[in-house]
Scaffold this active site. Sequence first.
Site, mmCIF file in Angstrom:
data_model
loop_
_atom_site.group_PDB
_atom_site.id
_atom_site.type_symbol
_atom_site.label_atom_id
_atom_site.label_comp_id
_atom_site.label_asym_id
_atom_site.label_seq_id
_atom_site.Cartn_x
_atom_site.Cartn_y
_atom_site.Cartn_z
ATOM 1 N N ASP A 37 -8.534 18.626 -15.009
ATOM 2 C CA ASP A 37 -8.822 17.230 -15.371
ATOM 3 C C ASP A 37 -8.446 17.092 -16.838
ATOM 4 O O ASP A 37 -9.124 17.601 -17.728
ATOM 5 C CB ASP A 37 -10.312 16.935 -15.133
ATOM 6 C CG ASP A 37 -10.676 15.478 -15.448
ATOM 7 O OD1 ASP A 37 -9.945 14.840 -16.239
ATOM 8 O OD2 ASP A 37 -11.693 15.001 -14.930
ATOM 9 N N TYR B 250 -17.414 16.544 -15.604
ATOM 10 C CA TYR B 250 -17.772 15.122 -15.574
ATOM 11 C C TYR B 250 -18.763 14.885 -14.428
ATOM 12 O O TYR B 250 -18.535 15.334 -13.296
ATOM 13 C CB TYR B 250 -16.486 14.311 -15.370
ATOM 14 C CG TYR B 250 -16.721 12.844 -15.193
ATOM 15 C CD1 TYR B 250 -17.158 12.060 -16.255
ATOM 16 C CD2 TYR B 250 -16.517 12.236 -13.961
ATOM 17 C CE1 TYR B 250 -17.382 10.705 -16.090
ATOM 18 C CE2 TYR B 250 -16.732 10.879 -13.791
ATOM 19 C CZ TYR B 250 -17.170 10.121 -14.853
ATOM 20 O OH TYR B 250 -17.390 8.788 -14.691
ATOM 21 N N ARG C 170 0.850 -1.205 0.000
ATOM 22 C CA ARG C 170 0.000 0.000 0.000
ATOM 23 C C ARG C 170 0.880 1.247 0.000
ATOM 24 O O ARG C 170 0.551 2.261 -0.593
ATOM 25 C CB ARG C 170 -0.970 -0.003 1.183
ATOM 26 C CG ARG C 170 -1.797 1.267 1.284
ATOM 27 C CD ARG C 170 -3.067 1.169 2.140
ATOM 28 N NE ARG C 170 -2.985 0.267 3.248
ATOM 29 C CZ ARG C 170 -2.297 0.482 4.391
ATOM 30 N NH1 ARG C 170 -1.656 1.612 4.574
ATOM 31 N NH2 ARG C 170 -2.257 -0.427 5.341
HETATM 32 C C1 LIG Z 1 -14.168 8.796 -16.485
HETATM 33 C C2 LIG Z 1 -13.822 10.158 -16.026
HETATM 34 C C3 LIG Z 1 -13.524 10.427 -14.689
HETATM 35 C C4 LIG Z 1 -13.659 9.364 -13.604
HETATM 36 O O1 LIG Z 1 -12.737 8.349 -13.743
HETATM 37 P P1 LIG Z 1 -12.987 6.813 -13.311
HETATM 38 O O2 LIG Z 1 -11.738 6.130 -13.730
HETATM 39 O O3 LIG Z 1 -14.221 6.338 -14.025
HETATM 40 O O4 LIG Z 1 -13.200 6.827 -11.824
HETATM 41 C C5 LIG Z 1 -13.139 11.709 -14.346
HETATM 42 N N1 LIG Z 1 -13.056 12.694 -15.268
HETATM 43 C C6 LIG Z 1 -13.349 12.475 -16.564
HETATM 44 C C7 LIG Z 1 -13.240 13.605 -17.531
HETATM 45 C C8 LIG Z 1 -13.735 11.213 -16.989
HETATM 46 O O5 LIG Z 1 -14.038 11.007 -18.284
#
Ligand SMILES: *Cc1c(COP(=O)(O)O)cnc(C)c1O
Length: 389
Positions: free
Chosen positions: A182, A109, A56
């Site tokens: 993001d 998202y 971990r």
């Molecule tokens: C899919 C997605 C997430 C979340 O990711 P997971 O791997 O599904 O937990 C966050 N931001 C964007 C833009 C995404 O497309």
Amino acid sequence: MPEITAPESLGFSTRAIRVGQEFDPTTGAIIPPVYLTSTFVQDGIGGFRGGYEYARGGNPTRDSLQELLASLEGGSHAYSFASGLAAEDTLLRAVLQPGDNIVMGNDVYGGTHRLVNRVFVPWGVGLSTVDMSDLDAVRDAVAASKTAILWIETPSNPLMKISDIAALAEIGHANGALVVVDNTFASPYLQQPIALGADVIVHSTTKYLGGHSDVLGGAVIVNDLELAEKVGFLQFAVGAVSGPLDAWLTVRGIKTLAVRMDRHSANAQEIAEGLVGHPALDAVYYPGLPDHPGHDIAARQMSAFGGMLSVALTGGAVAARKFAESTELFQLAESLGGVESLIGYPTEMTHASVRGTELEVPDNVIRLSVGIEDVDDLLADVLRALDQV
Ligand SMILES: *Cc1c(COP(=O)(O)O)cnc(C)c1O
């Protein structure tokens, strides 16, 4: 030592293939082994080999992915997690305290909105959503409260809105906020947010970085030692880490990121151009189209326009559903960013959690994740399905 010299001076694709990927010194195996182990034997109490104690806290396979991600995004440290949302959760816990505010786009998202709105808001965090392409509105929202985080997602999902990362980073920093991007939709190959002024990058590596729809994962990339220590501590203390096999699959995907993104972008551009003016469509949302409202900013901050596009159907929800259920090569499924093309109906699939909020997606919108198959086949598939609506 098998390590390469001065990796920071190498190009993107060279780093994608070599950074963190030293061959196994005991056997010469060119691919480092997957360390499927939960613990590490000690040479006497506290005598750790390479610093490894318990998985971990650290595992060599996870470390190789983290080293690679930090290099590709131009950050000092990267941390990988079991999913994109686990990565976001860890970052938010590391930064936010009750009374802090987070400002995010009104088209982020859906899962990010749900995490903040349903988990952090009940713990005393404030959330404001705003149109990120309206810089004055962002300035007002950031100044209106004690904003700890300005959260940017560009291109956005599913309407492919573009936000100006450099301009937003300036607004965030002028108000003392941490600027988070993001970067899932663009990937580090198309967009480098830290170079544009952002502080932190998050990824769902499930999408383009993994690239083959076979593994979930997430990452946080930072460029600051103090924040790195906080995120690293929570990765260990909370424990939503990526497993070694997941980390290995993600590394394997990343090696071909550049060639995949080139093909995703070229295919999506050709399909978008092929759909403009189609009588069954009201709109085609793709930042590579010259009349897209974010085209100029995207051309400046991205090296190509990516593999995601959406369309709005003239025939409303009925036509949209029929279209999504009529393609053959575009398979009906959530997610995006894999080599195979996918089609989705956001309002009932990816964005079901934001129905009834201001993030709601119109019910005539269909999202395409354009894969790297032959583009003639893909375009023919879409046109054939549109004939049926
Ligand atoms: C899919 C997605 C997430 C979340 O990711 P997971 O791997 O599904 O937990 C966050 N931001 C964007 C833009 C995404 O497309």
